[in-house]
Design an enzyme around this catalytic site. Sequence first.
Site, PDB file in Angstrom:
ATOM      1  N   ASP A 153       1.014  -1.441  -0.134  1.00 53.98           N
ATOM      2  CA  ASP A 153       0.159   0.035  -0.099  1.00 53.98           C
ATOM      3  C   ASP A 153       1.192   1.181  -0.036  1.00 53.98           C
ATOM      4  O   ASP A 153       0.844   1.920  -0.493  1.00 53.98           O
ATOM      5  CB  ASP A 153      -1.289  -0.320   1.693  1.00 53.98           C
ATOM      6  N   ARG A 179      -0.224   5.933  16.794  1.00 50.97           N
ATOM      7  CA  ARG A 179      -0.353   6.867  15.976  1.00 50.97           C
ATOM      8  C   ARG A 179      -0.052   8.138  16.155  1.00 50.97           C
ATOM      9  O   ARG A 179       1.419   9.005  15.414  1.00 50.97           O
ATOM     10  CB  ARG A 179      -1.199   7.000  15.489  1.00 50.97           C
ATOM     11  N   ASP A 231      -7.622   5.657  12.477  1.00 47.36           N
ATOM     12  CA  ASP A 231      -5.737   5.444  12.451  1.00 47.36           C
ATOM     13  C   ASP A 231      -5.662   7.416  11.645  1.00 47.36           C
ATOM     14  O   ASP A 231      -5.408   7.962  11.860  1.00 47.36           O
ATOM     15  CB  ASP A 231      -5.665   4.733  11.544  1.00 47.36           C
ATOM     16  N   SER A 291      -5.910  -7.295   8.272  1.00 40.31           N
ATOM     17  CA  SER A 291      -5.127  -6.493   7.863  1.00 40.31           C
ATOM     18  C   SER A 291      -4.471  -6.711   9.213  1.00 40.31           C
ATOM     19  O   SER A 291      -4.937  -6.755  10.131  1.00 40.31           O
ATOM     20  CB  SER A 291      -6.059  -5.614   7.738  1.00 40.31           C
TER      21      SER A 291
HETATM   22  N1  ARG Z   1      -9.063  -1.291  14.983  1.00 40.42           N
HETATM   23  C1  ARG Z   1      -8.158  -0.671  16.331  1.00 40.42           C
HETATM   24  C2  ARG Z   1      -8.014   0.819  16.793  1.00 40.42           C
HETATM   25  O1  ARG Z   1      -9.002   1.249  16.057  1.00 40.42           O
HETATM   26  C3  ARG Z   1      -7.257  -0.931  15.453  1.00 40.42           C
HETATM   27  C4  ARG Z   1      -6.432  -0.822  13.865  1.00 40.42           C
HETATM   28  C5  ARG Z   1      -5.085  -0.493  13.429  1.00 40.42           C
HETATM   29  N2  ARG Z   1      -5.796  -1.846  13.020  1.00 40.42           N
HETATM   30  C6  ARG Z   1      -5.048  -3.295  11.425  1.00 40.42           C
HETATM   31  N3  ARG Z   1      -5.583  -3.913  11.590  1.00 40.42           N
HETATM   32  N4  ARG Z   1      -5.571  -2.244  10.559  1.00 40.42           N
HETATM   33  O2  ARG Z   1      -6.987   1.652  17.474  1.00 40.42           O
END
Ligand code: ARG
Length: 403
Positions: A16, A96, A125, A179
């Site tokens: 990506d 993040r 995110d 993912s």
């Molecule tokens: N749902 C979780 C959060 O918002 C994880 C997000 C990222 N995880 C992922 N497998 N893409 O903190």
Amino acid sequence: MTKIEKIVLSYSGGLDTSIILKWLQETYGCEVVTFTADLGQGEELEPARAKAEMSGVKDIRIVDLCEEFVRDFVFPMLRANAPYEGQYLLGSSIARPLIAKHLVGIAREVGADAVAHGATGKGNDQIRFELAVNALDPSIRVIAPWRQWNIRSRMQLLEYAEKHRIPVPSNKRGEAPFSIDANLLHTSTEGKVLENPAEVAPDHVYQRTVDPIDAPDAPEIITIGFERGDPVSVNGKAMTPAALLTELNGLGGRHGVGRLDLVENRFIGMKSRGIYETPGGTILLAAHRGIESITLDRAAAHLKDEIMPRYAELIYNGFWFAPERDMLQALIDHSQAFVSGEVTLRLYKGSASVISRASPCSLYSADLVTFEESAIAFDHHDAEGFIRLNGLRLRSWAARNGR
Ligand code: ARG
């Protein structure tokens, strides 16, 4: 669209972000600097350098953020005992703001006017990255290709890669099964086979913990030392924050500790189902509550518990760098002055149970609580008046109700 001169991209080297790199170069016709954060995701990061070089990137940053991540983000959060919606230990949420902080730092250093990330338009995110950038430097623009380009599906993404000679790993040609987001605190898995919450998650989604059923039949006893609210040692051995969390991840993973299958409420509005593995974090949460149980005053502990859901929600929603998080953090940190000592836990088939705790700053008094005769003056008659006065309004209320 105002002209953009230079962009710093949060770059993993995966498919990506490799496509995003190309797309930025084409769309904006400017220099792109790549930033790859080592958060202990357990992935070789040097291939990211080679891939960025191949795409003509001149300025490639690969930075080890493990200690900063655990010391300045994970541990402050653990002082609050803060799971979101009662269970999720915020492993992605807390990473993040750290990544955003370094994106902004590099942007300033190299004179970039924008940063870019590969988070999609449906998730949390993107919000966390962008709120952090807003709070740290409002002059820096954020580019989120997933919200801007015409690529709408995995198929189109692969076509774009083919057209631009971006190598596609063979396992990515078919649908990736889910993912993943991983760092020293957790591994999170979402999407694809997990999207139906009525379906049991297949065994192979789990990356870093064994199934508790297959965990060793012998329990393992470990001791964690705390100083002023933060863990500092395991089994008497002093460790840096990242080394300590790594050690506990190993121990917890072997005993199947910290698995969670959760449907959560995303800030953006929808419910999502995820599998989380947080072995070390789960042990630390239990241990921290254990040491607090003897070192915090009752009202102080209860006040912490009252603000905790609010604090967890702030982090989940991306408000790490917000004034209200700072205020709550000051309160939490202040409470930790005497949270020092040792906690012993038993790891056994998926559980991490506190079995003993000790502290030089303990408020626990065996003399006071004992069922035996005690040297400490405690007049049992005082309890009678205490109950009589607390019961006063209940007696009035019951009498009025005609009981
Ligand atoms: N749902 C979780 C959060 O918002 C994880 C997000 C990222 N995880 C992922 N497998 N893409 O903190």
